[in-house]
Design a protein around this motif. Structure first.
Motif, PDB file in Angstrom:
ATOM      1  N   ALA A 149      -7.493  80.515  -3.191  1.00 44.34           N
ATOM      2  CA  ALA A 149      -8.376  79.517  -3.790  1.00 44.34           C
ATOM      3  C   ALA A 149      -8.095  78.130  -3.219  1.00 44.34           C
ATOM      4  N   LYS A 150      -6.827  77.765  -3.069  1.00 44.14           N
ATOM      5  CA  LYS A 150      -6.484  76.458  -2.500  1.00 44.14           C
ATOM      6  C   LYS A 150      -7.009  76.319  -1.075  1.00 44.14           C
ATOM      7  N   ALA A 151      -7.030  77.421  -0.330  1.00 40.30           N
ATOM      8  CA  ALA A 151      -7.515  77.392   1.050  1.00 40.30           C
ATOM      9  C   ALA A 151      -9.043  77.414   1.123  1.00 40.30           C
ATOM     10  N   GLY A 152      -9.691  77.520  -0.038  1.00 46.56           N
ATOM     11  CA  GLY A 152     -11.153  77.503  -0.063  1.00 46.56           C
ATOM     12  C   GLY A 152     -11.806  78.833   0.230  1.00 46.56           C
ATOM     13  N   HIS A 153     -11.056  79.920   0.134  1.00 48.21           N
ATOM     14  CA  HIS A 153     -11.600  81.242   0.444  1.00 48.21           C
ATOM     15  C   HIS A 153     -12.217  81.953  -0.750  1.00 48.21           C
ATOM     16  N   GLU A 154     -11.964  81.471  -1.960  1.00 49.67           N
ATOM     17  CA  GLU A 154     -12.454  82.213  -3.115  1.00 49.67           C
ATOM     18  C   GLU A 154     -12.510  81.345  -4.352  1.00 49.67           C
ATOM     19  N   ILE A 155     -13.207  81.863  -5.350  1.00 52.38           N
ATOM     20  CA  ILE A 155     -13.150  81.343  -6.710  1.00 52.38           C
ATOM     21  C   ILE A 155     -12.318  82.355  -7.469  1.00 52.38           C
ATOM     22  N   SER A 187      -5.240  69.946  -6.331  1.00 51.01           N
ATOM     23  CA  SER A 187      -5.383  70.927  -5.257  1.00 51.01           C
ATOM     24  C   SER A 187      -6.303  72.079  -5.654  1.00 51.01           C
ATOM     25  N   LEU A 188      -6.565  72.227  -6.947  1.00 52.61           N
ATOM     26  CA  LEU A 188      -7.578  73.148  -7.463  1.00 52.61           C
ATOM     27  C   LEU A 188      -8.435  72.379  -8.451  1.00 52.61           C
ATOM     28  N   ARG A 189      -9.671  72.822  -8.603  1.00 56.88           N
ATOM     29  CA  ARG A 189     -10.525  72.213  -9.622  1.00 56.88           C
ATOM     30  C   ARG A 189     -11.287  73.298 -10.355  1.00 56.88           C
TER      31      ARG A 189
END
Length: 77
Positions: free
Chosen positions: A19-25, A41-43
């Motif tokens: 999730a932090k790398a932007g690959h998933e929710i 770093s997460l929202r």
């Protein structure tokens, strides 16, 4: 890199890093992501989504090594 449509993991750490790398929710318990939310770093992407409370049970052996006099959960004939 092509990722699968769904990802299953038994590790919160792996899901958080994806999730932090932007690959998933990811749907994760608050205690696992509280620091990352506060650090930014997460929202949260669905703030009005229904939240459920679940009981969690943590189990672990008393020792790394099985007891010599330990029993067996099996039947003998």
């Amino acid at each position: 890199m092509t990722l699968p449509v769904t990802l299953a993991s038994t590790s919160f750490v792996a899901l958080i890093e994806f999730a932090k790398a932007g690959h998933e929710i990811a749907s994760l318990p608050y205690f696992a992501i509280a620091d990352a939310l506060m650090a930014g770093s997460l929202r949260e992407v669905l703030p009005n989504a229904e939240r459920r409370t679940r009981a969690m049970r943590l189990l672990w052996p008393r020792s790394k090594f099985p007891s010599a006099e330990g029993g067996c959960l099996c039947e003998s004939s």
